[in-house]
Design an enzyme around this catalytic site. Structure first.
Site, PDB file in Angstrom:
ATOM      1  CD  GLU A  19      64.772  24.928  26.502  1.00 43.20           C
ATOM      2  OE1 GLU A  19      64.561  24.988  27.736  1.00 43.20           O
ATOM      3  OE2 GLU A  19      65.204  25.889  25.845  1.00 43.20           O
ATOM      4  CB  CYS A  66      61.445  20.681  33.286  1.00 40.33           C
ATOM      5  SG  CYS A  66      60.645  22.133  32.582  1.00 40.33           S
TER       6      CYS A  66
END
Ligand code: NAD
Length: 456
Positions: free
Chosen positions: A210, A244
């Site tokens: 991720e 993110c």
């Protein structure tokens, strides 16, 4: 570092007892995790305040509440996900049954970053538990209060042979990556993602990565500007831009640029007041190094809004920058802070081409009333996931798998996707012994003829 190898082999041994695999065991552990999160809520809020100056509202919605929701959803569906899936069999398999079993990988390593240090460590753990794995957790060293707290909480409710926290920095991670894990789940930067994947490749360990990247927010001239301004400011400045999937930069149609900037300015005052540097709801930068890196970007173009900063508190006001080009340093790397550069366009085609020329973004947000244009963006640009006329909301649905593509990540999780991320799909054919087809064997006289009829 010997103790690391010992802890992993202790978990390997425990995993093979088979204890972690039953439905009742998994359910009980998820309930235990839920209960300890609830019990420690005040300490979690305090640790997030200490490390990142997170407000209670942000800490609850993006970390604690998120996890509780995810556990609730998993408990509701776990039995159904665990049930082996019967599938059809082709005519060549007449008489047999075909079943997909989802089995746990075994011992998994979960490495977390610092930006949502509690949630990003434990959300993957929910998947690991649900799938019947043992887990080694490695929190980020940049958020020490949260790291210590996670370690304490986990030690209190789970035995080491099942779940263990190993705190430390690069040296510890490097040692962990040498261990014979059955799966690695890494959340963090693209640069470290490469190191993790390389280490995993040496042992052919499956990975979920991720990662991050530069996620655009694109506002076309037919967008609802008031809502676009509100939703982009919310997505960008939550956790002071250290998210993110935060919009990294804004691409706006030149016809509506000034109007949008004006709306964004109003929204920022509504959200964080006239003095965001001392607003309790506004997050701070994680470290001096990150603060200095972000401060340097302020020299890249013209500061339209914000720009104030205070090094002693590691805080930078929500900042919007104009006169930025792709060549400026702020456009060369993921910003990961409260600075939003504005680029403008007149043709959507240009935006598509510019984004396509760069690494695939983790998220993309497009604001337009035209469904046709929304579909065009969705099909023309490859990115992890995103929203039309919003930011962030795709990450908070347990029905949507969350992850990147290419350099923004490999694999996905949340909801059922978490269960799948930590499971191997084992296909089994249960063959009949009541009869046998001779044509499948090389000794059969007309075997090939029959096979050609069936398969051709
Ligand atoms: P990072 O890659 O620096 O660190 C992540 C973890 O890796 C930490 O636990 C750290 O100790 C460890 N690590 C650091 N160097 C290492 C090395 N050489 N070898 C092995 N392990 C090492 O990332 P970060 O600064 O903590 O987080 C920010 C990045 O994470 C941003 O790029 C952001 O986009 C990304 N991120 C992605 C997601 C997502 O869900 N896709 C979520 C949050 C953050």
């Amino acid at each position: 570092m010997e103790h690391i190898a010992n802890k992993v082999s202790l978990q390997k041994e425990y995993f093979y007892t088979g204890e972690t695999k039953s439905y009742s065991f998994r359910k009980k552990q998820l309930e235990t995790l839920r209960d300890v999160i609830k019990e420690y809520e005040p300490e979690i809020l305090q640790a997030l305040k200490d490390d990142l100056h997170k407000s209670e509202w942000e800490a609850y919605t993006t970390e604690i509440g998120f996890l509780l929701e995810e556990i609730k959803f998993t408990l509701k569906h776990l039995k159904e996900w665990m049930t082996p899936e019967k599938v059809k069999s082709p005519v060549t398999h007449f008489g047999s049954k075909s079943v997909i079993h989802r089995e746990p990988f075994g011992v998994t390593l979960i490495i977390a970053p610092w930006n949502y240090p509690f949630q990003l460590q434990l959300a993957p753990l929910i998947g690991a538990i649900a799938s019947g794995n043992c887990a080694v957790l490695k929190p980020s060293e940049l958020t020490p209060a949260v790291s210590t707290l996670i370690s304490k909480m986990i030690r209190e409710v789970f035995p080491e042979k099942y779940i263990v926290v190993i705190e430390g920095s690069v040296e510890t991670s490097t040692e962990l990556l040498k261990q014979p894990f059955d799966h690695i789940f890494f959340t963090g930067s693209v640069a470290v993602g490469k190191i993790v994947m390389e280490a995993a490749a040496k042992q052919l360990i499956p990975v979920t990565l991720e990662l991050g990247g530069k996620s655009p927010a694109i506002v076309d001239k037919d967008a609802n500007l008031a809502l676009a301004a509100k939703r982009i400011m919310w997505g960008k400045f939550t956790n002071a831009g250290q998210t993110c999937i935060a919009p990294d930069y804004l691409y706006v149609h030149s016809d509506v640029k000034l109007a949008l900037i004006e709306q964004m300015n109003n929204v920022l005052i509504e959200f964080y007041g006239e003095d965001p540097l001392s607003d309790e709801k506004y997050g701070h930068i994680v470290s001096d190094r990150h603060f200095d890196r972000l401060k340097r970007f302020l020299a890249d173009g013209d500061v339209l809004i914000g720009g104030q900063h205070k090094a002693s508190d590691r805080v930078i006001a929500p900042t919007i920058m104009d006169n930025i080009s792709w060549e400026d340093p702020v456009m060369q790397e993921e910003i990961f802070g409260p600075i939003l550069p504005v680029l403008e366009f007149t043709e959507l085609e240009t935006v598509i081409n510019e984004v396509r020329r760069r690494p695939k973004p983790l998220a993309l947000y497009f604001f337009s009333e035209s469904e046709e244009k929304q579909d065009e963006i969705t099909s023309a640009i490859s990115f992890g996931g995103g929203c039309m006329n919003d930011t962030f909301m795709h990450i908070v649905s347990p029905y949507l798998p969350f992850g990147g593509v290419g350099s923004s990540g490999t694999g996905s999780y949340h909801g059922k996707a978490s269960f799948q991320a930590f499971s191997h799909e084992k296909s089994i054919v249960k063959q009949t012994t009541k009869f046998d087809f001779a044509f499948r064997y090389p000794s059969a006289k007309n075997g090939l003829k029959i096979i050609k009829k069936i398969m051709g």
